[in-house]
Design a protein around this motif. Structure first.
Motif, short mmCIF file in Angstrom:
data_model
loop_
_atom_site.label_atom_id
_atom_site.label_comp_id
_atom_site.label_asym_id
_atom_site.label_seq_id
_atom_site.Cartn_x
_atom_site.Cartn_y
_atom_site.Cartn_z
N SER A 166 -17.07 26.12 68.12
CA SER A 166 -15.91 25.36 68.28
C SER A 166 -15.76 24.46 67.17
CB SER A 166 -15.72 24.98 69.79
OG SER A 166 -15.87 25.99 70.77
N THR A 167 -14.59 24.27 66.53
CA THR A 167 -14.57 23.30 65.45
C THR A 167 -13.19 22.50 65.66
OG1 THR A 167 -13.37 25.13 64.01
CG2 THR A 167 -15.69 24.78 63.71
N ALA A 168 -12.69 22.33 66.72
CA ALA A 168 -11.63 21.61 67.02
C ALA A 168 -11.78 20.76 68.42
CB ALA A 168 -10.27 22.42 67.28
N THR A 169 -12.97 20.51 68.50
CA THR A 169 -13.41 19.31 69.77
C THR A 169 -13.11 17.87 69.05
OG1 THR A 169 -15.62 19.06 68.79
CG2 THR A 169 -15.46 20.87 70.37
N ALA A 170 -13.16 16.89 70.09
CA ALA A 170 -13.04 15.45 69.76
C ALA A 170 -13.75 15.03 68.75
CB ALA A 170 -13.10 14.79 70.85
N THR A 171 -14.81 15.68 68.64
CA THR A 171 -16.30 14.94 67.67
C THR A 171 -16.43 16.01 66.63
OG1 THR A 171 -17.82 15.45 69.13
CG2 THR A 171 -16.87 13.19 69.32
N SER A 172 -15.86 16.87 66.43
CA SER A 172 -16.26 17.98 65.60
C SER A 172 -16.49 17.41 64.05
CB SER A 172 -14.87 19.27 65.41
OG SER A 172 -15.36 19.89 64.06
N ALA A 202 -6.19 24.17 59.24
CA ALA A 202 -6.86 24.09 60.61
C ALA A 202 -7.60 25.28 60.73
CB ALA A 202 -5.94 23.46 61.70
N HIS A 203 -8.67 24.98 61.42
CA HIS A 203 -9.51 26.16 62.03
C HIS A 203 -10.20 25.85 63.28
CE1 HIS A 203 -12.13 29.76 62.12
NE2 HIS A 203 -13.03 29.07 62.26
N VAL A 204 -9.77 26.49 64.50
CA VAL A 204 -10.21 25.90 65.57
C VAL A 204 -11.51 26.48 66.19
CG1 VAL A 204 -9.46 26.02 68.14
CG2 VAL A 204 -7.69 25.53 66.38
N GLY A 205 -11.88 27.41 65.74
CA GLY A 205 -13.19 28.01 66.09
C GLY A 205 -13.08 29.72 66.14
N SER A 206 -14.14 30.31 66.56
CA SER A 206 -14.31 31.64 66.49
C SER A 206 -14.96 32.30 67.67
CB SER A 206 -15.16 31.96 65.38
OG SER A 206 -16.32 31.23 65.33
#
Length: 434
Positions: A166-172, A202-206
């Protein structure tokens, strides 16, 4: 128990042909990987069909998923671009024949030399942070470039079920956090002051990220682009790189959720993406390759420990690193085959499928119900077309296996193409210092 689906029949046909041609053989080639090139072409076509013809899209394959140069050449021939995240992947993309304008360079740690190379070639660059933007500005002050330049933002929409994906967390660690104090103003100022800054990424995650979460992140990214253009009073942002991230079904041969389902979510959450006002880049990799590959390995020994049957095979963490170290997040299906490659039958027995590495956690599957395995049998690790061939784990200095591309001829003949040679002992010695 897994059904003998058409995909399973195809894998069995490939495996039996590989055994006949001694691509996997006792004492000779104990482990090998296979990529179904016909399946790859079908997956690429599904991605291309999912996006409407009314928008300009570059589908850039995420090289990290499987950067074998012959495979990258195959993808280029299918109309793909290439997304790279290191100098090594950039070199592989260039070796595969991708034109610079077909390549997108993403990395959170680009060096000055790497940026200079990308800008001189005309490779697209997505800056990860404000310091990198300043570095790019310094380089462009003394030279021109045809590169498309964007900035990666973190839309901070939260995590899926796998934190590491997950790459769009608050602390990514990735991108500029959109909601942090002062960042929006700094971003607006950067776009205002730098006419060369014309994209946003942007990339949110996989894996583990639901489609709606990914689409929400892209929606915020599109809204950001609209805001920049409105505040600046001009079309400063002309393109949006929406990353990749489509999750993969590790439980069956299903290719759901599918690219069309994802595009439907994007239509719902970010309709402005499809107005034709923006060019689009995608960065799919995992979802294009995983279902189109498998790894085959011989069973060397079987034993029982604490009443638990254990099959010691030649496939472990060196080819399935994520599965061994994060089995709940990255499970793999395993099928059992006899020495001819035919699917084994018989009552299922709960058994551990262990790898050859010298640590106790080197397990591909725990208590997995399969027909009882014996020495000389073969296990097939499914859904390994992505990451397993590109992320070797060198513990115990095990050689990397050969990887073959596979095509099935109209009369059901199977044709193999070498994508990567098996590593030799001489190769290993050279790699470790002599």
């Amino acid at each position: 128990m897994m059904t003998h689906s058409p995909a399973a029949q195809r894998r069995e046909r490939i495996l039996t042909a590989a055994i006949r041609q001694r691509l996997i053989a006792p004492d000779d080639a104990l482990l090998a990987g296979f990529v179904d090139l016909d399946g790859v072409a079908d997956s690429v076509a599904a991605l291309q069909r999912a996006f409407p013809d009314s928008v300009s899209v570059l589908h850039a394959f995420a090289a990290k998923a499987n950067p074998l140069v012959p495979l990258l050449e195959e993808l280029r021939g299918l109309g793909m671009g290439c997304e790279v995240a290191s100098a090594g992947e950039l070199a592989q993309a260039l070796a595969a024949g991708f034109a610079p304008e077909q390549i997108v360079f993403d990395s959170p740690a680009k060096t000055r030399a790497e940026l200079l190379q990308a800008l001189e070639l005309g490779v697209a660059v997505n800056a990860d942070n404000f310091q990198e933007l300043d570095r790019i500005g310094d380089l462009l002050a003394t030279r021109s470039s045809t590169s498309q330049i964007g900035v990666r933002i973190n839309p901070q929409v939260g995590a899926g079920s796998i934190a590491a994906s997950s790459t769009a967390t608050a602390t990514s660690k990735f991108g500029i956090a959109l909601e942090d104090d002062g960042n929006m103003e700094r971003l607006l100022r950067a776009y205002r002051e730098h006419p060369w800054l014309t994209w946003v990424h942007a990339h949110v995650g996989s894996q583990g990220c639901p489609l709606d979460l990914i689409a929400q992140g892209i929606s915020r990214t599109v809204a950001f682009a609209e805001q920049v253009n409105a505040v600046l009073g001009r079309r400063q942002i002309v393109g949006i790189d929406i990353g990749g991230g489509l999750p993969v079904d590790f439980d069956s041969d299903s290719t759901a959720p599918g690219f069309d389902a994802y595009v439907d979510r994007l239509h719902d959450h970010a309709p402005a993406l499809f107005t034709g006002a923006y060019r689009i880049v995608t960065e799919f990799g995992h979802s294009l390759l995983s279902k189109n590959g498998f790894t085959a390995a011989f069973v060397e020994y079987t034993k029982t420990s604490g009443q638990r049957p254990i099959a010691i095979t030649h496939a472990g963490a060196q080819v399935a690193t994520r599965t061994v170290f994060q089995p709940d997040s990255w499970p793999l299906r395993v099928t059992a085959h006899d020495p001819t490659g035919a699917r084994k039958t018989g009552p299922p027995v709960a058994q551990d499928i262990a790898g050859p590495l010298c640590f106790a956690g080197d397990l591909i599957a725990r208590s997995r119900p399969l027909p009882a395995l014996v020495p000389g049998d073969i296990v097939a690790l499914l859904d390994t077309g992505a990451y397993c061939f590109s992320a070797p784990y060198h513990f115990n200095t095990l050689p990397e296996p050969a990887v073959y591309g596979v095509r099935t001829e109209p009369r059901r003949e199977v044709r193999f193409e070498l994508l990567r040679s098996a590593q030799t002992i001489d190769d290993l010695i050279a790699r470790t210092g002599r």
